[in-house]
Write an enzyme that holds these catalytic residues in place. Structure first.
Site, PDB file in Angstrom:
ATOM      1  N   LYS A  77      65.355  58.387  66.580  1.00 42.54           N
ATOM      2  CA  LYS A  77      63.832  57.844  66.473  1.00 42.54           C
ATOM      3  C   LYS A  77      62.939  58.496  67.663  1.00 42.54           C
ATOM      4  O   LYS A  77      61.972  59.065  67.299  1.00 42.54           O
ATOM      5  CB  LYS A  77      63.572  56.325  66.253  1.00 42.54           C
ATOM      6  CG  LYS A  77      64.232  55.836  64.812  1.00 42.54           C
ATOM      7  CD  LYS A  77      64.177  54.469  64.834  1.00 42.54           C
ATOM      8  CE  LYS A  77      64.993  53.985  63.733  1.00 42.54           C
ATOM      9  NZ  LYS A  77      65.210  52.497  63.281  1.00 42.54           N
TER      10      LYS A  77
ATOM     11  N   ASP B 262      57.505  49.045  60.985  1.00 44.30           N
ATOM     12  CA  ASP B 262      58.571  49.098  59.985  1.00 44.30           C
ATOM     13  C   ASP B 262      57.920  48.117  58.834  1.00 44.30           C
ATOM     14  O   ASP B 262      58.680  47.847  57.696  1.00 44.30           O
ATOM     15  CB  ASP B 262      59.639  48.036  60.710  1.00 44.30           C
ATOM     16  CG  ASP B 262      60.713  48.728  60.977  1.00 44.30           C
ATOM     17  OD1 ASP B 262      60.933  49.991  60.535  1.00 44.30           O
ATOM     18  OD2 ASP B 262      61.332  48.334  61.969  1.00 44.30           O
TER      19      ASP B 262
ATOM     20  N   GLN C  52      64.205  47.090  67.171  1.00 43.44           N
ATOM     21  CA  GLN C  52      65.553  47.549  66.218  1.00 43.44           C
ATOM     22  C   GLN C  52      66.657  46.517  65.841  1.00 43.44           C
ATOM     23  O   GLN C  52      66.761  45.433  66.743  1.00 43.44           O
ATOM     24  CB  GLN C  52      66.293  48.683  67.251  1.00 43.44           C
ATOM     25  CG  GLN C  52      67.646  49.179  66.740  1.00 43.44           C
ATOM     26  CD  GLN C  52      67.407  50.293  65.445  1.00 43.44           C
ATOM     27  OE1 GLN C  52      66.464  50.761  65.476  1.00 43.44           O
ATOM     28  NE2 GLN C  52      68.120  49.983  64.095  1.00 43.44           N
TER      29      GLN C  52
END
Ligand code: NAP
Length: 301
Positions: free
Chosen positions: A54, A121, A98
């Protein structure tokens, strides 16, 4: 064997990233530098690889990335403090936590602590609720990537019957919401569904997000179906470890009009849409700040 289309997720992700790069350049011309904060708690090897990818992708498209690595014994309170600091930092536009977090941590509380406008997200309940109402919000990256692949492959999705196999909060449910918004007729299957194969065989579009290697074979598919395989399963294949999807690719091929491979299908789309969401968040925050500063001052005198 019929003629089928192999849906190339790498090429599609590259196209999305070219547009993201252009959007970043145009934001920079307005003195806006999009920035993504990535939080990794603990040392899960797979999570470390995801975070590295990422950050690399962010650098490639000109997004500034800031990595926060926390030790495995970090408390939920310490994580919440960091999230509060990042929420208040106007130079940070997106916050990515994460997952999974270590077992002792409160994952839901941490996700809910992220400011909804920085929730790249799309997991915050405000964004989840907005998505279920059909509003334009920061939507989860994997289902957004799947929808992009479907639109590129099928064109108009209106009226098509889509079957989503799996009802997780990160893939199945938001996928169903996005397909409804695209005017599909949507059926969601899960581990308690009766006659799952028969229901799936009615689908024009199948999205498999189950986490069971090669569960979906030809007997689940209507001839000419378009299949998006979200699954990423590591299996031992004659002593060699390799990745397979939730769809039995070789069995499915003679039946499908189009299918994503694993790897090289949905995987690259997830990161591409994370970058896209970061730019969307940066632009929305900038517009909100500008309209705040332009709003007339009300005086009580
Ligand atoms: P998850 O949270 O474990 O959810 C799996 C879902 O599948 C559940 O809703 C479960 O039903 C359902 N299910 C299990 N067995 C079933 C069966 N025999 N028939 C019908 N439904 C069944 O998994 P997830 O997080 O959604 O991930 C799914 C897969 O996608 C995994 O392989 C994951 O690695 C992969 N993934 C890939 C990406 C990417 O970027 N490509 C991103 C995220 C996830 P119940 O709700 O009844 O238990």
């Amino acid at each position: 064997m019929n003629a089928y289309t192999l849906i190339d997720g790498k090429a599609a992700a590259a196209r999305v990233l070219v547009q993201v790069r252009k959007d970043v350049d145009s934001l920079r011309e307005q003195d806006i530098q999009p920035a993504l904060a990535v939080i990794l708690v603990g040392c899960d090897p797979a999570s470390q690889v995801y975070v590295r990818n990422k950050i690399l992708r962010a650098e490639e498209v000109g997004i500034r990335s800031v990595e926060h690595r926390l030790s495995p014994d970090t408390s939920t309170a310490q994580l919440l403090n960091l999230i509060a600091t990042l929420n208040a930092d106007r130079s940070i536009n997106g916050i990515l936590l994460q997952l999974p977090l270590p077992a002792h941590m409160d994952e839901l509380r941490a996700l809910e602590a992220i400011a909804p406008d920085k929730d790249v997200d799309g997991f915050h309940s405000q964004n989840v609720g907005g998505l279920s109402q059909g509003r334009t919000v920061l939507a989860p990256c994997t289902p957004s990537g799947c929808l992009y692949l479907l639109e590129q492959t099928c064109g108009d999705l209106r009226g098509k019957h889509a079957v989503v196999i799996g009802r997780s909060n990160i893939v199945g449910k938001p996928m169903a919401a996005l397909l409804l918004k695209a005017d599909c007729s949507v059926t969601v299957l899960h581990s308690r569904s009766r006659d799952a194969q028969a229901l799936c065989r009615q689908a024009d579009i199948v999205i498999a997000a189950v986490g069971r290697p090669r569960l979906i074979n030809a007997s689940w598919l209507k001839p000419g179906a378009v299949v998006i395989d979200v699954g990423i399963n590591r299996i031992d294949d004659a002593g060699r470890s390799r990745l397979v999807g939730d769809v039995d690719f070789d069995s499915a091929l003679p039946h499908v009009a189009a299918i994503t491979p694993v790897p090289g299908g949905v995987g690259p789309m997830t990161i591409a849409f994370l970058m896209k969401n970061t730019v969307t968040a940066a632009l929305a925050q900038h517009q909100a700040q500008r309209s705040q500063s332009e709003a007339p001052c009300h005086s009580i005198y």
